[in-house]
Scaffold this active site. Structure first.
Site, PDB file in Angstrom:
ATOM      1  CG  HIS B  57      10.317  57.650  17.950  1.00  8.43           C
ATOM      2  ND1 HIS B  57      10.191  57.933  19.286  1.00  8.43           N
ATOM      3  CD2 HIS B  57       9.692  58.666  17.292  1.00  8.43           C
ATOM      4  CE1 HIS B  57       9.504  59.071  19.429  1.00  8.43           C
ATOM      5  NE2 HIS B  57       9.199  59.527  18.224  1.00  8.43           N
ATOM      6  CG  HIS B 220       7.251  62.424  21.223  1.00 14.94           C
ATOM      7  ND1 HIS B 220       5.951  62.056  21.018  1.00 14.94           N
ATOM      8  CD2 HIS B 220       7.923  62.152  20.092  1.00 14.94           C
ATOM      9  CE1 HIS B 220       5.830  61.576  19.777  1.00 14.94           C
ATOM     10  NE2 HIS B 220       7.013  61.626  19.196  1.00 14.94           N
TER      11      HIS B 220
END
Lengths: 334, 334
Positions: B57, B220
């Site tokens: 991320h 995700h």
């Protein structure tokens, strides 16, 4: 194509409207001319630093307008040079009475349009403008769109360093000489792992099979040196760093400022991993890493891949690199 | 997969080594624990602000370590929570004697590991730790990996704002209350235009046909609300902003801080274009744009798409937002 767009023909002007919305205190966006300049206008007595080129390389160039870097940027269509009238508009808005230095990446269209802009200015009452052309890409000597080498990642470093000198009050001749010196001490090489898609075209610029890479890619997807199997990050880093170190003639004991740049579609995780490999290679060559910059700074839309730019460092270059900069794309020290 | 990697199992630790190489003056990287902390160590008397989570991320979370934001970040494998021992290591390195606030994005694994870390600390001589869980994603109420809403882009804004308060000397109870308040006034919604590929998996997390989008995507690649034809940027912006404005109960005259965030594979040109559309939608609703942030701040590897986060602004929140921050991922005013 999997893109967030309205009419592709409006993409650049709508993105510029977004820049205006996001940076109201720092930027003025002339949507008619597609010129981005500093809020508050030209700084009296300061050399105006201007650049421009095709869009699709963001944050370059409009994202580098601000204190310590560019005074104005002219934005062409995606991967297309701005026209002379745009460049003249950028020169005029950047002129604080001390002349303007215009940084051009070496592509035939960009160079021709810059020459035409100078002719327009000379026939009027425009500012004195010097042009410096960047040509740091060691991958190819000539290409479909370039005579000589292409201007790529070194342009970001040059705009930062010369921007700092202009901010300190260096005159036009001094800024021009510094820009030529920075360009001469800078080399780059890039690699593509995927193509990108120009909005107006709607299809990928080129095809690249899974498991292969295009070494020496240009920032518009122009062909590089050769296609070969995609290696490990360590191998790819060696493929990029080797030619740059050799062309720059770096020797044990030298130091560099390094840009590990993403082409737009490669995660930051991989760019930091590449920085680790680049540092290891430089360590092995006895070359110090004076400063480094890792991220997406001169992109090719959503292309996957990266480029490595090395700039031979000395105390003065590092001092100017460290000087304050306040732009959307680069910001520190102020 | 078209990625710059050596052994995928080494990707996170090699990327952290790259962070250490790129930010030697600002960060300390514990490659054994995979914990990134401020150079100089914990600030005596200051509340330590800690976060952590799966990698992939970036710049979240390690890229937000520095003055005015996090004191330490624990980095798990890609899209996998760090283990309790890593979190304890982060708590210890961040503890300046005033306690630690640990920010957790609401995913079952992250929440469980944080609870286990607290138990480990309570059995030893560790610092006092408070936990705040972010759950700003309006897309889904529960998911395969979450009870309740997921924590997404609002986490970036929270870490910045609470980081500023901690830097000013606010105590642990005050920082904890502020974090809960910021989370409560923040909502997000995202969209995916492509999948991403986790290095260890080697194949895309999901399949999405050309011309379609997954609205309400998780960071995700977890399923969102629904799949539908990819609309124009204007339509997509409405699909994101509408549910956020409604869930936040925004009314004419309110003001927000907006994050227009790229998922990793969408060009900055498109993100600025989306910012333009978001601003137009807020204008239409009579909601002011107090501040905005446009770029890749909480990503999902190379996923194409974006998310919009809105935070109900008041003078105090804007003041803390504007306070100096010096991290690899966010930097201004110092």
């Amino acid at each position: 194509m999997q893109k967030l767009l309205n009419d592709p023909a409006d993409a650049v002007v709508e993105a510029l409207a977004g820049m205006a919305a996001a940076h109201p205190d720092d930027l003025v966006v002339d949507l008619g001319q597609r010129v981005v300049s500093r809020r508050g206008g030209a700084v009296p007595g300061k050399v105006g630093l201007v650049s421009g080129g095709g869009s699709g390389h963001e944050p370059l160039h409009a994202g580098y307008v601000g204190v310590g870097m560019l005074d104005a940027a002219a934005c062409g269509e995606v991967f297309t040079s701005p026209v002379p009238e745009q460049l003249v508009a950028a020169h005029r808005v950047a002129d604080g009475g001390a002349g303007v230095l215009h940084v051009v990446k070496n592509y035939t269209g960009d160079v021709l349009n810059a020459q035409m802009a100078l002719e327009l200015l000379e026939s009027g009452d425009g500012p004195q403008v010097e042009v410096v052309v960047t040509d740091d890409d060691v991958a190819v000597e000539d290409s479909l769109s370039t005579a000589g080498r292409r201007g790529v990642g070194g342009t970001v470093l040059l705009e930062k360093i010369v921007g700092a000198a202009a901010e300190e009050g260096r005159d036009l001749a001094g800024c021009t000489a510094l820009a030529r010196d920075v360009n001469a001490r800078t080399r780059s090489m890039g690699v593509a792992l995927t193509s990108c898609t120009v909005p107006a075209a709607g299809v990928p610029t080129f095809e690249l099979e899974e498991g292969r890479m295009e070494l020496g890619i240009g920032i518009h997807g122009e062909p590089g040196r050769r296609r070969l199997p995609l290696g490990t990050a360590r191998e790819v880093a060696a493929d990029l760093v080797g030619p740059v170190v050799e062309d720059l003639g770096l020797r044990r004991g030298d130091a560099v400022l390094a840009l590990v740049n993403g082409m737009g579609g490669t995660p930051l995780l991989e760019l930091y991993l590449m920085c680790h490999e680049v540092r290891d290679l430089l360590d092995g060559a006895g070359v110090g890493l004076a400063r480094s910059l890792v991220g997406n700074y001169i992109t090719s839309l959503e292309m996957a891949g990266c480029s490595v730019t090395l700039l031979r460092a000395d105390d003065e270059v590092v001092r100017l690199w460290d000087a304050p900069v306040v732009t959307p794309g680069l910001r520190w020290g102020a």
